[in-house]
Design a protein around this motif. Sequence first.
Motif, PDB file in Angstrom:
ATOM      1  N   HIS A 189     -53.099  32.517  48.225  1.00 59.06           N
ATOM      2  CA  HIS A 189     -51.724  32.204  48.292  1.00 59.06           C
ATOM      3  C   HIS A 189     -50.886  33.165  47.695  1.00 59.06           C
ATOM      4  N   VAL A 190     -51.391  34.000  46.576  1.00 66.66           N
ATOM      5  CA  VAL A 190     -50.684  35.125  46.007  1.00 66.66           C
ATOM      6  C   VAL A 190     -50.560  36.060  47.267  1.00 66.66           C
ATOM      7  N   LEU A 242     -50.353  35.426  50.221  1.00 67.01           N
ATOM      8  CA  LEU A 242     -49.248  35.052  51.174  1.00 67.01           C
ATOM      9  C   LEU A 242     -48.083  35.282  50.564  1.00 67.01           C
ATOM     10  N   LEU A 243     -47.750  35.185  49.348  1.00 72.80           N
ATOM     11  CA  LEU A 243     -46.293  35.429  48.890  1.00 72.80           C
ATOM     12  C   LEU A 243     -46.178  36.808  48.818  1.00 72.80           C
ATOM     13  N   LEU A 244     -46.869  37.822  48.728  1.00 69.66           N
ATOM     14  CA  LEU A 244     -46.653  39.180  48.543  1.00 69.66           C
ATOM     15  C   LEU A 244     -46.551  39.547  49.823  1.00 69.66           C
ATOM     16  N   TRP A 299     -52.906  37.169  56.078  1.00 70.86           N
ATOM     17  CA  TRP A 299     -53.465  36.821  54.811  1.00 70.86           C
ATOM     18  C   TRP A 299     -54.544  35.503  55.117  1.00 70.86           C
TER      19      TRP A 299
END
Lengths: 429, 331
Positions: free
Chosen positions: A247-248, A250-252, A354
Motif C-alpha cells: 500500500h505504500v 500504491l500511494l507512491l 502495484w
Amino acid sequence: MPNARVLWAAVALIAVAVCSLFLFGAVHAQDGDGDGEEAFSGTLRFGGEPVEGVRIVVADAAGEAVGEAVSGADGKWRIALPGPGTYGATIDTDTLPEGVTLRDPARRTLEVTVTAGRSQPLIFALGEPVARGPTLPEQLAQAVLNGTKFGLIIAMCAIGLSLIFGLTGLINFAHGELVTLGAILAWYLNADTVGVPLILAGALAVLVAGAAGGGVEFSLLRPLRARRLGGFQFMVVTIGLSLLVRHVLLLLFGPDRERYVDYALQAEWTFGPFAATPRDLTIMALSAAILVAVALFLQKAHTGKAIRAVADNPDLAESSGIDVDRVILIVWVAGAALAAVGGVFFGSVEAVDWLMGFRLLLLMFAAVVLGGLGTAYGAMVGGLLIGLVTEVSTVWASPEIKAVFALGVLVAALLLRPQGLLGQRERIG
Amino acid sequence: MEFDVILGNAARAGLGPQAAIFALAAIGLNLHFGYAGLLNFGQVGFMMLGAYGTAITVATWGGSLWLGIPLGLGLCVAFALALGVPTLRLRSDYFAITTIAAAEIMRLLIRSSPATELTGGPFGLQTIANSFYDLNFLPDGRFGWGTFTYSSNQLWVMLVAWILVCLCSALVLGLIRSPWGRVVRAIREDEDAVRSLGKNTVAYKLQALAIGGVIAGLAGVIDALQQSGVGSENFEPQVTFFVWAALIMGGLATTVGPVVGAMLFWFLREGVESFIREFSGLGWLPDGLAGFLDGAEGAISIALMGIGLIALMALWPQGVFGRRRDLHLGT
C-alpha cells in the motif's frame, strides 16, 4: 511414440468437434420456410450478385444421390428430399463461374439433419478465401514460447521464496512485494523525469531490493527468531509487511499500469511458427543464464553448498560449523535481488503495476509446491512448468482464467506427488 | 479537529454490518486455526461461495432466497471437502498455500467473461435481497441519534447479523466443549498422539473445516443481503488477511476474541480514515501534502494495519483476550 499419436488423435477430435459446432450453428441460425415438405434450399450470391448455373447434389446418409439442382438466374436453388433424415449437400465447384470460389474450401459438403415438414435453408458462402488465423500447431508453438518466457521469470522470482522456506520454514507472503518493488523502482529511474537507461535502472533497482530483503531479515526477522516466535507469528509478520509495502507502493506509484520508456515497442522477429521481440528473446536468454548461474553457485561454490546444507538440516549444519544466520541473510539478499530481476523483466514484458507481485505470488506458490517446497531446483522446474501450463491453456481457454490451470496442476501434484517433483521422499503428512 | 466526529464514525463502523460480517468470518477462522490448527488462508473463498450461491439462485435462476442461502452454504461444504481431501493429509504449509490459491482462483473464475451469464462476471449480480427485507417487522422511518441514525432496513440487517454472530459464537463454544471439540483441540496439540488413539484425524479436520467454512459462508450471505448484491471485487485475498488481523487482535482460541477483534478492526480502520480526512481538512498542511492525502486514506489505513500486525506479533503476540500458551499452535 504412442503419446504423440494420442495427442494428434485428440487434436483431430477437437478439430472435428469444432467444425461440427460451426456447421450446427450456421444451419440453425435461420428458420426454415415450413411449407410442409422436406427440402434443402438456398441462394448463392457472390459479392451481393446472384450466381447462376451452379450444380448442387444431395446424397443421403448411405451416400446414394437423392436429388440435384442448378441455381437459377436469381441464384436460388431448391432440392426436394424423400423424407426427414440426415443428408449431405455438395456444391459442384467445377460449375462455379470463373473467379468465384468457396470462402472455405473445406465446406464443400454440408451435412445437415432435416426434421419432418421443414425446408432447410443452406448457405454455401462464396467469396475470397478468408485469411486464416494461425493453425493449432502454430498457436501451440507460440504459446510454448510465451510459456517458457513467463516460466523463466516465475522460476527466478520463486527461488528466493523456496530457499527461505527451506532455510527457516517461513512462507514469505511479502515475497511478491519484492518483485513489485524492483519493477517500480526501475520504472521511476527509467521514467522521463530521471531518465536513466532501463538496464542501469534495473540494476540499481535490483541492488536496492536486495538490500531491502537483507534489511528485513537482519532488522526484523532475526530479532524475532531470537525471541522464539512460532511459525504462525512469522507468517503474520510477513502478511503485515506485505500489506505495508504494497500500500505504500500504491500511494507512491498510483493505481495505474505503466510501461517502461525503453524497449516498449519493438517489431517482432519471426522464426517459422515463433514470433518474439528482440527484447523478449534477450530477457529469456538472460533469465536462463541467471538460473544456470544460480544452479552452478549452489552446486559448486562454498556458500552455495552451505545454503543447501542448512536447507537440508539447519541443526546439523550449525553443529558442523556453518554460520546459519549468515547463510539466511545471504539467501534473503540474493532471493530478494532475484525477485526484483524477475520484476523488472516482467514489467518489461507486460507492464508495471502495484499488484503485479501479489498476482505473481500465487503462481510462485504453485511453482514452489509443484517443484518441491524448500528446494531451489524445484522452484526452477516448477516455475517453468507453471509458465508453460498457464500459457498453453490460452490456446483453448480464455486468457482470463489461465491462472486456474496453474491451480489445477498444483492440486494434481499434491494428490500424486505431494513432496513435489524434486522434493525428498520424506513424510510430510 | 472534531474528535467526536472521528470517534462517532469509528464506533458506527465498529457496530455496523461489516463488523458483524467480519466477526462471523473470524469465528469460522477461529474454529479452523484457533481450535483445529488449520492454517486457512482462503477464508474469503467460503464467504464468496456463500454470497454467490445465494445471489446466483435468486438473480440468475429466479429462485427463492430461502433456497439460495442453503445452496450457498452447501457450496461451502463442497469447497471444504474439495480443498481438504487432497491437502489435509499434508503439512500445514501446504494447506496454507493451497487455500489462498484456491480462493483467488475461484474469484478469477467467477469474474471471467465465460462465467458472465451465471455470475454477472465483472458486473456482479444485483437485487437479490427483497424477500429478506420483506420480513423486516421494524416500523418504517429512521432511528437513533446523530451519527448513529439508521434506517429501518439497516437496523434489520444489523439485528439479524449480530444475532447470527451470537448464535455462531454459542455454537462454536458448545462444539468445543463437546467430546468432538476435545478431539479437535487435541489434534491441534499433537496430531500423531490422537491418531495413535485410533481417531481418524483427517475426518475431524475436514469436519472442522466444513463447519468453520459454513460460518464464513454465512458472513458472505449477510454481505450479499446487506448490499443486496454481490461483486467479485469484494472478495479479494486481502479480505482473508483482514479477517486474520481481526482474529489475532481479538485473540485466538477464545470465544469473544473473534467478535471483539472484528469490532476493533473496523473501529480502528474507520477511525484512522476519519482522522486523516479531518486532519487534512483543517488546512494546516501544505497544499502538496493535503492533495496527496486526498483519497489516499484507505491505502494509508491498510499500510498502518500492516505495521500494526508486525508490532502486534513482535510485542503482544497473544492479542487482547488470547493466552500466551496458545502461541505455538499450528505450525
